[in-house]
Design an enzyme around this catalytic site. Structure first.
Site, mmCIF file in Angstrom:
data_model
loop_
_atom_site.group_PDB
_atom_site.id
_atom_site.type_symbol
_atom_site.label_atom_id
_atom_site.label_comp_id
_atom_site.label_asym_id
_atom_site.label_seq_id
_atom_site.Cartn_x
_atom_site.Cartn_y
_atom_site.Cartn_z
ATOM 1 N N PHE A 123 18.500 30.809 8.814
ATOM 2 C CA PHE A 123 18.456 31.115 7.387
ATOM 3 C C PHE A 123 17.027 30.809 6.938
ATOM 4 C CE2 PHE A 123 19.423 29.942 2.946
ATOM 5 C CZ PHE A 123 20.455 30.799 2.598
ATOM 6 N N GLY A 131 10.133 25.259 -1.937
ATOM 7 C CA GLY A 131 11.303 24.532 -1.438
ATOM 8 C C GLY A 131 12.407 24.550 -2.468
ATOM 9 N N ILE A 157 12.939 25.785 9.337
ATOM 10 C CA ILE A 157 13.976 26.743 9.725
ATOM 11 C C ILE A 157 14.837 26.171 10.858
ATOM 12 C CG2 ILE A 157 14.429 29.126 10.436
ATOM 13 C CD1 ILE A 157 13.073 28.632 7.584
ATOM 14 N N GLN A 280 35.038 -12.105 3.097
ATOM 15 C CA GLN A 280 35.157 -11.176 1.982
ATOM 16 C C GLN A 280 33.884 -10.335 1.770
ATOM 17 O OE1 GLN A 280 35.972 -12.801 -1.983
ATOM 18 N NE2 GLN A 280 37.939 -11.764 -1.876
ATOM 19 N N GLY A 341 21.452 -7.495 13.122
ATOM 20 C CA GLY A 341 20.326 -7.073 13.958
ATOM 21 C C GLY A 341 20.698 -5.968 14.936
ATOM 22 N N GLU A 364 19.346 21.985 1.945
ATOM 23 C CA GLU A 364 20.276 22.861 1.197
ATOM 24 C C GLU A 364 20.348 22.462 -0.284
ATOM 25 O OE1 GLU A 364 23.524 24.706 3.046
ATOM 26 O OE2 GLU A 364 22.570 24.636 5.004
ATOM 27 N N GLY A 365 19.199 22.031 -0.800
ATOM 28 C CA GLY A 365 19.090 21.625 -2.205
ATOM 29 C C GLY A 365 19.112 20.113 -2.301
ATOM 30 N N THR A 366 18.033 19.540 -2.816
ATOM 31 C CA THR A 366 17.957 18.078 -2.954
ATOM 32 C C THR A 366 19.026 17.594 -3.944
ATOM 33 O OG1 THR A 366 16.451 18.313 -4.818
ATOM 34 C CG2 THR A 366 15.433 18.095 -2.631
HETATM 35 N N1 COS Z 1 25.375 32.466 -7.699
HETATM 36 C C1 COS Z 1 25.013 33.722 -8.045
HETATM 37 N N2 COS Z 1 23.883 33.985 -8.713
HETATM 38 C C2 COS Z 1 23.122 32.940 -9.085
HETATM 39 C C3 COS Z 1 23.443 31.619 -8.769
HETATM 40 C C4 COS Z 1 24.634 31.391 -8.034
HETATM 41 N N3 COS Z 1 25.002 30.162 -7.687
HETATM 42 N N4 COS Z 1 22.485 30.804 -9.261
HETATM 43 C C5 COS Z 1 21.597 31.581 -9.877
HETATM 44 N N5 COS Z 1 21.982 32.878 -9.768
HETATM 45 C C6 COS Z 1 21.309 34.055 -10.328
HETATM 46 C C7 COS Z 1 21.197 33.912 -11.833
HETATM 47 O O1 COS Z 1 22.344 34.391 -12.453
HETATM 48 C C8 COS Z 1 19.974 34.753 -12.149
HETATM 49 O O2 COS Z 1 20.368 36.090 -12.142
HETATM 50 P P1 COS Z 1 19.731 37.143 -13.221
HETATM 51 O O3 COS Z 1 18.275 37.178 -12.899
HETATM 52 O O4 COS Z 1 20.460 38.394 -12.930
HETATM 53 O O5 COS Z 1 20.020 36.556 -14.561
HETATM 54 C C9 COS Z 1 19.083 34.539 -10.916
HETATM 55 O O6 COS Z 1 19.958 34.106 -9.858
HETATM 56 C C10 COS Z 1 18.021 33.497 -11.144
HETATM 57 O O7 COS Z 1 18.667 32.289 -11.519
HETATM 58 P P2 COS Z 1 17.911 31.094 -12.223
HETATM 59 O O8 COS Z 1 17.108 31.631 -13.356
HETATM 60 O O9 COS Z 1 18.915 30.046 -12.494
HETATM 61 O O10 COS Z 1 16.905 30.651 -11.091
HETATM 62 P P3 COS Z 1 15.950 29.402 -10.973
HETATM 63 O O11 COS Z 1 14.690 29.845 -10.344
HETATM 64 O O12 COS Z 1 15.882 28.691 -12.280
HETATM 65 O O13 COS Z 1 16.648 28.497 -9.864
HETATM 66 C C11 COS Z 1 18.020 26.808 -8.862
HETATM 67 C C12 COS Z 1 17.848 27.882 -9.958
HETATM 68 C C13 COS Z 1 17.204 25.574 -9.139
HETATM 69 C C14 COS Z 1 19.504 26.499 -8.889
HETATM 70 C C15 COS Z 1 17.639 27.396 -7.497
HETATM 71 O O14 COS Z 1 16.268 27.643 -7.424
HETATM 72 C C16 COS Z 1 18.005 26.501 -6.337
HETATM 73 O O15 COS Z 1 19.168 26.456 -5.914
HETATM 74 N N6 COS Z 1 17.012 25.790 -5.750
HETATM 75 C C17 COS Z 1 17.223 25.014 -4.544
HETATM 76 C C18 COS Z 1 17.000 25.861 -3.350
HETATM 77 C C19 COS Z 1 17.541 25.218 -2.118
HETATM 78 O O16 COS Z 1 18.675 24.774 -2.067
HETATM 79 N N7 COS Z 1 16.712 25.218 -1.078
HETATM 80 C C20 COS Z 1 17.096 24.719 0.195
HETATM 81 C C21 COS Z 1 17.074 25.856 1.134
HETATM 82 S S1 COS Z 1 17.988 25.632 2.578
HETATM 83 S S2 COS Z 1 17.163 24.134 3.508
#
Ligand code: COS
Length: 380
Positions: A123, A131, A157, A280, A341, A364-366
């Site tokens: 992915f 990030g 990755i 305890q 230890g 997968e998101g902090t």
């Molecule tokens: N399901 C479906 N669509 C989603 C969604 C979800 N869970 N979350 C957001 N969207 C859609 C929104 O509806 C929006 O759509 P439109 O443009 O049509 O309105 C679009 O995606 C953008 O959403 P948003 O404006 O909320 O985006 P942001 O850039 O503000 O980001 C977060 C939102 C912070 C939630 C996102 O960037 C995120 O999850 N970041 C973490 C990434 C991550 O987990 N990385 C690790 C990778 S794997 S190691």
């Protein structure tokens, strides 16, 4: 309300547990020490249907649902967290292609992931400078006749050196278009111009493979696009929602193993003529850990049930991932403390669980991003 597992769920749980006890737990410490990618173990998981737990049987999956997937993930992570993350990402890639792929993409790639023909799937969303904010990515895909040319870098990755197929996100508009012009592509291992970069020397999950990728003029046919042009960001978000259930479950598996080790140690270790479990101070650490573990489990299974029953589950998955990973951090810390230890040396598995646990609050998101997702939903 019914907290009983179904026959299918119990069967998946038991089959996975038996395999883990027999073939994974005994080698986990050595896999960690030698940083050996668990190829044979992953092939065995594929034979058990665990590389596509929530994928239709027609595509080689077990078609057993999301709750079964969460239960299987808990069991595998209890044995070896490195194997678990590799399984989690491969399941996620298979599900993304199943959900958004064309007939051709589904039949070409998904059976190879579920059968183990591909050791893993990858992915590729994060970049060196994107990030928590994947909407700022810089990898670009430019039109080239019917197809595309891909240029850019990806970072962190999982399984990149071993994956048969990569799900890759790239910008298909200018930088200012943010999340609105990101498209998803399927890229095969060995594609000319795809280079596997640096292997990360990680604190934990040392048997999992984490690399950077570079794409230099990688030519892709039109058929490599997954979903619609500029529709990729939503695919990433939906995939991560499901992925977070996997990482919550992984955290629960690690914490379960840590608590089992601490309980055994507390019964066995004697100080001042009594087992330390009689005191305890130790009992409270075990009691808090068990309570948090069960709370995490309920949240994760609830999120899994909601996804399985086609209910909106984004907030629930974020809450499960946030709580389970943070609780896991507290649990492994207490369980190491119980060992004194002996917890600080590699002879006891708790040292590995402590290291493996740390990343669950990051990838997968902090935890901070999970709170953003939860708060947005609460305030909406
Ligand atoms: N399901 C479906 N669509 C989603 C969604 C979800 N869970 N979350 C957001 N969207 C859609 C929104 O509806 C929006 O759509 P439109 O443009 O049509 O309105 C679009 O995606 C953008 O959403 P948003 O404006 O909320 O985006 P942001 O850039 O503000 O980001 C977060 C939102 C912070 C939630 C996102 O960037 C995120 O999850 N970041 C973490 C990434 C991550 O987990 N990385 C690790 C990778 S794997 S190691």
């Amino acid at each position: 309300m019914d907290f009983e597992l179904t026959e299918t769920q119990l069967l998946i749980q038991k089959t996975t547990r038996d395999f883990v006890e027999r073939s994974l737990r005994p080698v986990a410490s050595e896999l960690d020490r030698t940083e050996r990618f668990p190829k044979e173990q992953l092939a065995a998981l594929a034979d058990l249907g665990l590389m596509g737990v929530n994928i239709p049987q027609a595509l080689g999956g077990a078609e057993s649902g999301v709750v079964s997937y969460a239960l299987a993930m808990m069991e595998v992570a209890r044995g070896c967290a490195s194997t678990a993350v590799t399984m989690a990402v491969t399941n996620m890639v298979g599900e993304v292609i199943t959900t958004f792929g064309s007939e051709e993409q589904k039949t070409k790639y998904v059976p190879r992931l579920t059968s183990g023909e591909y050791a893993a799937g990858s992915f590729a969303l994060s970049e060196p400078e994107a990030g928590s904010d994947p909407g700022s990515m810089r990898t670009v895909a430019r039109r080239d006749g019917d197809g595309w040319i891909l240029d850019g870098q990806k970072q962190w990755i999982t399984s990149g050196s071993h994956a048969g197929v990569f799900v890759v996100w790239a910008r298909t508009g200018d930088q200012s278009s943010g999340t609105k012009a990101i498209t998803c592509f399927l890229v095969e291992q060995g594609a000319p111009g795809l280079r596997i970069g640096k292997h990360e020397d990680k604190m934990g999950l040392r048997a999992s493979n984490t690399v950077s990728l570079s794409f230099e003029g990688v030519r892709l046919p039109a058929s490599a696009m997954l979903g619609s042009e500029n529709g990729g960001f939503r695919i990433a978000m939906m995939a991560l929602d499901g992925g977070r259930i996997g990482i919550a479950s992984q955290s629960i598996g690690i914490a379960t193993a840590a608590l089992e080790e601490a309980v055994a140690y507390a019964k066995d270790r004697k100080q001042f003529n009594r087992s330390i479990g009689d005191y305890q101070g130790i009992q409270w650490m075990l009691a808090d850990s068990k309570t948090e573990l069960d709370a995490a489990r309920v949240l994760a299974l609830q999120a899994a049930w909601m996804k399985e029953n086609k209910k909106p589950f984004s907030k629930q998955a974020a809450m499960a991932k946030l709580y389970a990973s943070e609780a896991c951090g507290r649990i492994v810390d207490r369980c190491l403390q119980v060992h004194g230890g002996y917890g600080y040396v590699k002879e006891f598995p708790i040292e590995r669980h402590y290291r493996d646990a740390r990343v669950t609050r990051i990838y997968e998101g902090t935890s901070e991003i999970q709170r953003v997702v939860i708060a947005r939903s609460v305030l909406a």
